[in-house]
Design an enzyme around this catalytic site. Structure first.
Site, PDB file in Angstrom:
ATOM      1  N   LEU A  74       0.884  -1.185   0.245  1.00  0.00           N
ATOM      2  CA  LEU A  74      -0.032  -0.390   0.006  1.00  0.00           C
ATOM      3  C   LEU A  74       1.342   1.345   0.099  1.00  0.00           C
ATOM      4  O   LEU A  74       1.834   1.279   0.449  1.00  0.00           O
ATOM      5  CB  LEU A  74      -1.025   0.567   0.661  1.00  0.00           C
ATOM      6  CG  LEU A  74      -1.881  -0.628   1.441  1.00  0.00           C
ATOM      7  CD1 LEU A  74      -2.918  -0.584   2.662  1.00  0.00           C
ATOM      8  CD2 LEU A  74      -2.984  -0.750  -0.087  1.00  0.00           C
ATOM      9  N   ASP A  75       0.246   2.628  -0.767  1.00  0.00           N
ATOM     10  CA  ASP A  75       1.067   3.672  -0.636  1.00  0.00           C
ATOM     11  C   ASP A  75       1.550   4.285   0.709  1.00  0.00           C
ATOM     12  O   ASP A  75       0.721   3.967   1.630  1.00  0.00           O
ATOM     13  CB  ASP A  75       0.211   4.228  -1.488  1.00  0.00           C
ATOM     14  CG  ASP A  75       0.339   4.048  -2.884  1.00  0.00           C
ATOM     15  OD1 ASP A  75       1.299   3.426  -3.445  1.00  0.00           O
ATOM     16  OD2 ASP A  75      -0.144   5.247  -3.849  1.00  0.00           O
ATOM     17  N   ARG A  76       2.183   5.034   0.708  1.00  0.00           N
ATOM     18  CA  ARG A  76       2.374   5.290   2.551  1.00  0.00           C
ATOM     19  C   ARG A  76       1.430   6.101   2.601  1.00  0.00           C
ATOM     20  O   ARG A  76       1.079   5.902   3.839  1.00  0.00           O
ATOM     21  CB  ARG A  76       3.833   6.095   2.677  1.00  0.00           C
ATOM     22  CG  ARG A  76       4.435   7.196   4.102  1.00  0.00           C
ATOM     23  CD  ARG A  76       5.524   8.279   4.473  1.00  0.00           C
ATOM     24  NE  ARG A  76       5.052   8.922   2.771  1.00  0.00           N
ATOM     25  CZ  ARG A  76       6.051   9.360   2.642  1.00  0.00           C
ATOM     26  NH1 ARG A  76       7.554   9.435   3.246  1.00  0.00           N
ATOM     27  NH2 ARG A  76       6.240  10.294   1.607  1.00  0.00           N
TER      28      ARG A  76
ATOM     29  N   THR B 108      -1.427   6.127   2.339  1.00  0.00           N
ATOM     30  CA  THR B 108      -4.170   4.939   2.066  1.00  0.00           C
ATOM     31  C   THR B 108      -3.333   4.269   3.518  1.00  0.00           C
ATOM     32  O   THR B 108      -2.553   3.172   3.555  1.00  0.00           O
ATOM     33  CB  THR B 108      -3.111   3.992   0.721  1.00  0.00           C
ATOM     34  OG1 THR B 108      -2.479   4.825  -0.140  1.00  0.00           O
ATOM     35  CG2 THR B 108      -4.214   3.205   0.588  1.00  0.00           C
TER      36      THR B 108
END
Length: 210
Positions: free
Chosen positions: A45-47, A49
């Site tokens: 997951l993106d930072r 998100t």
């Protein structure tokens, strides 16, 4: 396996050139729960998100989970609050993506007909004024796919400082994950509640214009 509710702002691993105090990887040893090895990430997951993040507790489990994600059998569902109102109630975004500057490590993506296939299904849950609440279901798993697809469609995700107008926090949340681990059993399903900033934005949309 373990399914975590990752908070926004916590990167899953140390990013190249980034000055950061901690990552999720720093805490994996605390999640052994009696096993000799620490769990490992089955996806990313993106930072910025938040939401459902899956880890395999041992190599065999990790291999099984990784194969589900690679084959597109892990069903992921996201919530997002975006700037703008889609013209339709639902649809599919089929827009290939490529790195803007390959090899630089900048991790900025752009639409490119020669890029890798990227498909996102979406549904409008509610809208009020200039904002909309969307359900996003990525069919593929490209870097920043949902953020680029929403921005390219004319409704960037609220708080997206890279592909939208910012400022944060990014209103993108991995709401639900469904994993068909066993052929003769129902899939394992987990849901993560919306974090406070996203829940507040959704509540404003549901109330409607003042």
């Amino acid at each position: 396996m373990l399914i975590l509710d990752k908070p926004a702002g916590l990167p899953v691993h140390r990013e190249r050139g980034a000055l950061q105090r901690e990552t999720l990887t720093d805490w994996l040893d605390d999640l052994r729960f009696g096993l000799p090895r620490r769990p490992e990430l089955a996806h990313r997951l993106d930072r910025e998100t938040s939401g459902c993040l899956v880890l395999g507790r041992h190599p065999r489990a990790l291999a099984r989970l990784s194969s589900l994600f690679a084959a597109g059998q892990a069903e992921k569902l996201y919530w997002a609050v975006v700037e703008g109102v889609p013209r339709e109630a639902a649809g599919t975004i089929d827009l290939p993506l490529a790195e803007e500057a390959p090899g630089t490590g900048g991790r900025r993506m752009r639409p490119d007909p020669r890029g890798k296939p990227a498909v996102t299904r979406w549904r409008l849950l509610a809208s009020a004024g200039p904002l909309s609440w969307l359900e996003l279901a990525p069919v593929t798993g490209r870097t920043h796919q949902l953020r680029v697809h929403c921005a390219a469609s004319g409704w960037p995700i609220l708080g997206d400082r890279r592909y939208g107008r910012g400022p944060g926090p990014l209103m993108l949340h991995a709401r639900r994950i469904s994993l068909p681990l066993y052929p003769k059993k129902p899939p394992v399903v987990a849901e993560a509640p919306a974090p406070a900033p996203l829940a507040a934005a959704i509540a404003r949309i549901e109330r409607g214009p003042d």
